[in-house]
Enzyme design. Structure first.
Site, PDB file in Angstrom:
ATOM      1  CG  ASN A   1      -2.266   0.585   1.000  1.00  0.00           C
ATOM      2  OD1 ASN A   1      -2.421   1.729   0.222  1.00  0.00           O
ATOM      3  ND2 ASN A   1      -3.386   0.290   1.261  1.00  0.00           N
TER       4      ASN A   1
ATOM      5  CG  HIS B   1      23.334   6.471  11.057  1.00  0.00           C
ATOM      6  ND1 HIS B   1      24.187   6.833   9.778  1.00  0.00           N
ATOM      7  CD2 HIS B   1      22.033   6.472  10.455  1.00  0.00           C
ATOM      8  CE1 HIS B   1      23.342   7.091   8.706  1.00  0.00           C
ATOM      9  NE2 HIS B   1      22.121   6.863   9.325  1.00  0.00           N
TER      10      HIS B   1
ATOM     11  CB  ALA C   1      -0.967   0.570   8.678  1.00  0.00           C
TER      12      ALA C   1
ATOM     13  CB  ALA D   1      -1.352  -1.648  12.809  1.00  0.00           C
TER      14      ALA D   1
END
Length: 204
Positions: free
Chosen positions: A85, A115, A142, A160
């Site tokens: 999506n 990092h 999501a 999600a």
């Protein structure tokens, strides 16, 4: 002439802002820009572009623009029938592997780059990359975030908003920050597709 693959895939510290690296990266980002300017009616063009952009991509894959990627998919390996999506972000400074039939919800981030914690090294701009592997038939919910070096097994549901910092085994539902296994996928999932909603007999 630099050996780009040797630098990106070594898992060693390096400086990503060196001119030769950035010049090469920009070529891929230009192509990504073109992909994100395509119209919804240009599905065929999108599919063709993804085959040119990605390291590997199988049949019947779909990515809803906008799509973001550090190297425009150069180091991404998709199986068949992968769906994403909008706002998928693939920080593909090294390899990202995604198995067949896996789905990404909106706003998912898969990151291979990190990092150093040491401030002096970070100030100099150093980076390292570790590959991410996502198995077959997964559903990444999501706003989930998957960090460098993680492996997710087959048939996994990532809830999600989860932040996946460690490997997740196959056939489980995993949620949270940090993401943890909530439960196995089991017999109840053969009866119910959502809460108390039963799967129709015709689909069993």
């Amino acid at each position: 002439m630099i050996d780009l693959d040797k630098i990106l895939h070594s898992e060693n510290l390096y400086l990503p802002n060196e001119k030769e690296i950035m010049d090469e990266q920009t070529k891929y980002l230009d192509r990504l820009y073109d992909f994100n300017q395509t119209r919804p009616t240009e599905a065929g063009r999108r599919a063709k572009m993804l085959k040119e952009m990605f390291a590997e991509i199988g049949e019947d894959c779909y990515i809803e623009p906008p799509f973001y990627s550090n190297w425009g998919g150069r180091n991404v390996h998709f199986g068949n029938h992968v769906y994403a999506n909008f706002n998928l972000t693939l920080v593909d400074d090294t390899h990202i592997y995604v198995g067949d039939y896996t789905m990404f919800g909106p706003n998912v981030t898969v990151a291979t780059a990190g990092h150093p914690v040491l401030p002096e090294l970070r100030q100099e701009g150093y980076q390292y990359n570790f590959p991410v592997r996502i198995g077959k038939n997964c559903w990444i919910g999501a706003n989930a975030v998957i960090v460098p070096g993680v492996t997710i097994g087959d048939n996994v549901v990532i809830g999600a908003g989860s932040v996946v910092t460690k490997d997740i085994p196959s056939n489980v539902v995993a949620v949270g920050n940090p993401c943890r296994v909530l439960r196995d996928i089991g017999e109840r999932d053969r009866e119910y597709y959502f809460k108390d909603k039963k799967i129709p007999d015709i689909l069993k």
